[in-house]
Design an enzyme around this catalytic site. Structure first.
Site, PDB file in Angstrom:
ATOM      1  N   LYS A 177       0.830  -1.207   0.000  1.00  0.00           N
ATOM      2  CA  LYS A 177       0.000   0.000   0.000  1.00  0.00           C
ATOM      3  C   LYS A 177       0.865   1.257   0.000  1.00  0.00           C
ATOM      4  O   LYS A 177       0.527   2.264  -0.633  1.00  0.00           O
ATOM      5  CB  LYS A 177      -0.944  -0.001   1.209  1.00  0.00           C
ATOM      6  N   LYS A 226      -0.028  11.696   5.537  1.00  0.00           N
ATOM      7  CA  LYS A 226       0.334  10.626   6.465  1.00  0.00           C
ATOM      8  C   LYS A 226       0.954   9.454   5.720  1.00  0.00           C
ATOM      9  O   LYS A 226       1.989   8.905   6.129  1.00  0.00           O
ATOM     10  CB  LYS A 226      -0.907  10.191   7.252  1.00  0.00           C
TER      11      LYS A 226
END
Length: 294
Positions: A171, A239
């Site tokens: 990811k 983030k």
């Protein structure tokens, strides 16, 4: 069909939970904002008042929360998943968090008798709504097989990529590619507009060639319309870029283009644009070329 608990009913979690209801599963949801759980109840699920209540009878638990500390908050402690879920339950963390945290939490889950999978997703809000998410799964192969029926209810491309933590690593690579593509698409739109090109026509033909991508398909029109309503917020991509840059440093890997894009995302968040869709990278690209948008 399974008894499924979904913890975190935000932009991604709520449509995922609704799709599991549609697929025939018995779905209980919990969210810190109770109105989201009520929305799930209206769609045929059940609203829970706490994590412990949501998971007490669950065969499968899905967590979909923003960051590593949020996952730790909902799985650890007296009210958390590990202390209250039945032994042998599957825990699927669909959040995007640090790979090292995923590995550590997987170990803690196994000690509690819970079978962990880190299964972050890609496809954005529309992919969640359409049950067409791409899901990269880390964990034991047998647990992956056991989770297939539930994962099929929310995703289209579902791949086991290795042991615990591998899903989060893949990811991170996904978010690196997406951020780079969005930035280059933004620069291309600024370039096209500077020359007075028919941008709708330009994006159509670009989309049919090697430059075509899902990023172009999903984000190009948002840039043309200056519509940055969030499907995936810049604050969350900020983030995620922190995750990939830190992991790259740990592995001794250089990501020069990724580092630049990470700084551009950071700049937008720092000035207060973190609530915009990540296609909002266009705003900064436009301003750097003399645009006056704020």
């Amino acid at each position: 069909m399974a008894k499924v608990a979904v913890i975190g009913l935000g932009i991604m979690g709520l449509p995922m939970a609704k799709n599991l209801v549609t697929a025939g599963h018995q779905v209980t949801g919990y969210n810190r904002s109770p109105e989201k759980a009520q929305e799930l109840a209206q769609a045929g699920g059940t609203a829970a008042g706490s994590v412990a209540e949501a998971v007490k009878d669950a065969e499968v638990i899905i967590t979909m929360v923003p960051d590593s500390p949020d996952v730790q908050d909902v799985v650890e402690g007296a009210d958390g998943v590990f202390a209250n879920a039945p032994k042998g339950a599957l825990w699927i963390d669909a959040s995007t968090i640090r790979p090292d945290v995923a590995v550590n939490l997987a170990g803690a889950a196994r000690e509690a008798g819970i079978r962990p999978l880190d299964a972050p997703v890609s496809g954005g809000e529309q992919g969640a709504i359409n049950a067409a998410l791409s899901i990269m799964v880390g964990g034991e192969a047998t647990d992956f097989e056991a989770a297939q029926e539930v994962l099929n209810g929310v995703g289209k491309t579902i791949v086991h990529v290795g042991p615990s933590g591998s899903g989060q690593t893949v990811k991170a690579a996904n978010q690196l590619i997406v951020a780079g593509n969005i930035q280059l698409l933004a620069e291309s739109v600024v370039f096209l507009e500077a020359y007075g090109v028919d941008t709708d026509a330009a994006l159509k033909v670009l989309g049919g060639g090697l430059a075509g991508s899902k990023v172009l398909d999903q984000k190009g029109q948002k840039m043309l319309d200056r519509n940055f309503d969030p499907g995936f917020r810049l604050a969350l991509h900020h983030k995620d870029m922190g995750i990939v840059t830190a992991a790259a440093r740990e592995a001794g890997v250089t990501i020069p283009l990724g580092a630049v894009v990470a700084q551009l995302v950071s700049a937008l968040v720092a000035r207060g644009d973190g609530g915009l869709d990540h296609s909002g990278l266009f705003k900064l690209a436009h301003e750097l070329s003399g645009g006056d948008e704020k």
